[in-house]
Enzyme design. Structure first.
Site, short mmCIF file in Angstrom:
data_model
loop_
_atom_site.label_atom_id
_atom_site.label_comp_id
_atom_site.label_asym_id
_atom_site.label_seq_id
_atom_site.Cartn_x
_atom_site.Cartn_y
_atom_site.Cartn_z
CE1 TYR A 1 -0.84 11.63 -0.80
CE2 TYR A 1 -0.03 9.40 -0.51
CZ TYR A 1 -0.39 10.43 -1.34
OH TYR A 1 -0.29 10.31 -2.71
CB CYS B 1 -4.59 6.08 -6.43
SG CYS B 1 -4.51 6.47 -4.66
CG LEU C 1 11.70 -0.08 -8.87
CD1 LEU C 1 12.97 0.67 -9.20
CD2 LEU C 1 10.76 -0.10 -10.08
CD GLN D 1 -2.51 2.71 1.59
OE1 GLN D 1 -2.80 3.58 0.75
NE2 GLN D 1 -1.36 2.07 1.58
NE ARG E 1 3.05 1.14 1.40
CZ ARG E 1 3.04 1.00 0.07
NH1 ARG E 1 2.29 1.78 -0.67
NH2 ARG E 1 3.76 0.07 -0.51
CB ALA F 1 -4.78 5.87 -0.61
N GLY G 1 3.50 -3.65 -7.01
CA GLY G 1 2.65 -2.60 -7.51
C GLY G 1 2.53 -2.66 -9.01
NE ARG G 2 4.90 2.92 -11.47
CZ ARG G 2 5.24 3.48 -10.32
NH1 ARG G 2 5.84 2.78 -9.38
NH2 ARG G 2 4.97 4.76 -10.09
#
Length: 366
Positions: free
Chosen positions: A188, A25, A314, A104, A236, A62, A336-337
């Site tokens: 969610y 997000c 990670l 997504q 997911r 999302a 991701g990160r």
């Protein structure tokens, strides 16, 4: 060729490599007015940079199928034509770079109506505050002590949400997306129904495993009915609430055994890949996060079913990602990160693994 940069066929679609971008997000859409939920120049630049960086599949953040399904007022949506038109600009560019665009589809349920993560640590926004609203959920159980108690969905309300997911999938196709991922993880709405920790219903959508998975499977069926047979559908999942991973915690939640059983149901209904994450539904549970800590969950699903899986969590180093794939633990990795830190991670990884680095033709020199 390394495993990381081998193509992956899914139905009639072939993803050019297995370096994929997980949904993250950005909380950067307008919170109200005609531009509510519409992707902006920020979203274009953010996603386009990872495409020019060689990422094989990019999944949008999302993207809510209804206004009240947004995590925050600043989330993206796919419930109207203005959103479809703005997304088309993004998907056209991603495809021009050889990247597969994925979306997504999501509904936040009881975790809706919160601030952006960098404002008051993403605190809940009360219904009587500007841009706030009352969330909905499977049961009137708030996510945390300072969260608003959600309204319990009626069976008619459940049917309306299922239809909203199908409508969102139809609009996603119009917007040029080639992969739909159903967000059934991270606490969610769909995850809230799956887990006995958050689903206290006594009707046909609660209680037993069959009851708690009913809503999720109805969403899958509704989307698969409108999503083209030649295009893949992802799901997911949070493979565990981590309650069963903590023997001292006697609370009941969703488990890895549940996930394996559920995966077989998803596959029978036309889901093509399981995106395996964990957690997000129990705010105070202990999670031992370390490099690759979620990979074993993906590995077990892959081993005990014939469902292709993507691993996440990670994953930061090219050799680490290559080992996950080459050893058969997963079919793709979702970053991701690490892709926030380095939009060109795929190009750098290809060089590190001795492969030809994917890059735009504009960067080629004779």
């Amino acid at each position: 060729m390394s495993s990381l940069f081998s193509p992956l066929p899914l139905r009639s679609l072939t993803v050019p490599n297995r370096v994929w971008m997980a949904a993250m997000c950005q909380y950067s859409a307008a919170p109200e007015g005609d531009a509510t939920g519409v992707p902006t120049d920020w979203h274009f630049a953010h996603l386009a940079a990872r495409a020019t960086g060689g990422t094989g599949l990019i999944i949008t953040e999302a993207t809510s199928v209804t206004p009240e399904g947004r995590i925050s007022p600043y989330d993206l949506g796919i419930w109207n034509d203005a959103q479809v038109s703005a997304f088309r600009r993004i998907t056209d560019f991603l495809k021009s770079q050889g990247t597969v665009p994925g979306i997504q589809l999501a509904h936040a349920g009881r975790k809706a109506s919160t601030e952006r993560t960098w404002v008051d640590r993403g605190r809940p926004i009360a219904p009587d505050e500007p841009h706030g609203w009352t969330p909905i959920g499977p049961s009137p159980v708030p996510f945390s002590a300072d969260s608003t108690t959600p309204e319990e969905l009626t069976e008619e309300g459940i049917r309306e949400v299922v239809q909203s997911f199908a409508d969102g999938a139809r609009r996603a196709l119009e917007a040029g997306f080639e992969v739909v991922e159903i967000h059934g993880a991270h606490g969610y709405l769909i995850h809230q129904f799956l887990s006995p920790y958050s689903n206290h219903r006594t009707d046909g959508y609660g209680g037993s495993f069959e009851g708690r998975t009913r809503f999720a499977l109805e969403v899958v069926d509704a989307i698969r009915a409108v999503w083209p047979a030649e295009l893949p559908l992802f799901f997911r999942v949070s493979a565990t609430d981590w309650l069963d991973e903590n023997p001292e915690d006697d609370r009941e939640g969703w488990t890895l055994d549940d996930t394996v059983r559920f995966t077989k149901e998803l596959q029978a209904r036309g889901v093509d890949l399981l995106d395996v994450s964990t957690g997000g539904n129990v705010p105070d549970v202990r999670i031992d996060a370390h490099p690759g800590y979620q990979v074993p969950f993906a590995e077990r699903v892959r081993r005990e079913t014939s469902m292709p899986v993507a691993a996440v969590g990670l994953i930061t180093e090219p050799a680490q990602a290559e080992h996950i794939l080459a050893s058969g633990k997963a079919d793709a990795v979702l970053l991701g990160r690490e892709l926030l830190r380095d939009p060109y991670w795929a190009r750098h990884a290809a060089t590190a693994l001795g492969d030809e680095a994917p890059s735009p033709v504009q960067y080629h020199r004779a």
